[in-house]
Design an enzyme around this catalytic site. Structure first.
Site, PDB file in Angstrom:
ATOM      1  N   HIS A 205     -36.563  -8.409 -20.744  1.00 27.10           N
ATOM      2  CA  HIS A 205     -35.306  -9.260 -20.424  1.00 27.10           C
ATOM      3  C   HIS A 205     -34.413  -8.515 -19.635  1.00 27.10           C
ATOM      4  O   HIS A 205     -34.225  -7.263 -20.116  1.00 27.10           O
ATOM      5  CB  HIS A 205     -34.787  -9.656 -21.818  1.00 27.10           C
ATOM      6  CG  HIS A 205     -35.189 -10.701 -22.654  1.00 27.10           C
ATOM      7  ND1 HIS A 205     -35.103 -12.120 -22.316  1.00 27.10           N
ATOM      8  CD2 HIS A 205     -36.427 -10.644 -23.291  1.00 27.10           C
ATOM      9  CE1 HIS A 205     -35.735 -12.522 -23.419  1.00 27.10           C
ATOM     10  NE2 HIS A 205     -36.345 -11.900 -23.867  1.00 27.10           N
TER      11      HIS A 205
ATOM     12  N   HIS B  66     -43.060  -9.234 -22.439  1.00 23.89           N
ATOM     13  CA  HIS B  66     -41.886  -9.591 -21.514  1.00 23.89           C
ATOM     14  C   HIS B  66     -40.705  -8.972 -21.808  1.00 23.89           C
ATOM     15  O   HIS B  66     -40.335  -8.274 -22.928  1.00 23.89           O
ATOM     16  CB  HIS B  66     -41.531 -11.261 -21.504  1.00 23.89           C
ATOM     17  CG  HIS B  66     -40.910 -11.621 -22.733  1.00 23.89           C
ATOM     18  ND1 HIS B  66     -41.793 -11.752 -23.724  1.00 23.89           N
ATOM     19  CD2 HIS B  66     -40.002 -12.154 -23.009  1.00 23.89           C
ATOM     20  CE1 HIS B  66     -41.277 -12.454 -24.531  1.00 23.89           C
ATOM     21  NE2 HIS B  66     -39.851 -12.592 -24.334  1.00 23.89           N
TER      22      HIS B  66
END
Length: 143
Positions: free
Chosen positions: A106, A104
């Site tokens: 950010h 992922h």
């Protein structure tokens, strides 16, 4: 979505088993608000294929999933007149602070006075030309 794992938090969010505040979704990625909201507008973007972190990416994966970074970054930046910049980062491995083992990115919007401190250190005084070159050569040898 056969490439998702049953026990992964982000795979469950992708499948809709856990609710999220979706910012963007297509066949490749899902972007949603981070539950922690380090700053308002903190978004996570995840590939819709379970990849543990960037070390799992092929060149094709990178092209397929990371192409959305500029679009999301600009949309977040424009969403609040206070936003002046953004930290875009990914933690790869537990030692680097990765908590959910699904890749992922950010997106953390930044504004003057937000109070967020990111710590780095400057070790330039511990390096000379030979040390820099040795580190450089080790990395090049593994390309």
């Amino acid at each position: 979505m056969e490439q998702l794992k049953d026990d992964c938090l982000f795979c469950k969010i992708i499948r809709g088993e856990i609710p999220s505040y979706k910012v963007f979704e297509n066949d490749d990625v899902l972007a949603f608000l981070d539950i922690s909201q380090v700053n308002p507008g903190h978004v996570l973007m995840v590939p819709k294929k379970h990849l543990t972190n960037l070390f799992d990416y092929t060149a094709q994966d990178a092209q397929q999933y990371l192409q959305y970074i500029p679009m999301l970054a600009n949309a977040i930046l424009k969403s609040d007149e206070r936003f002046e910049g953004m930290n875009i980062s990914t933690n790869n491995g537990e030692v680097a602070g990765q908590v959910v083992m699904h890749s992922h990115i950010h997106f953390i919007p930044r504004f003057t006075g937000d109070g967020l401190k990111l710590f780095t250190r400057n070790n330039a005084d511990k390096y000379d030309e030979a040390k820099y070159q040795a580190v450089c050569d080790k990395i090049k040898a593994n390309l």
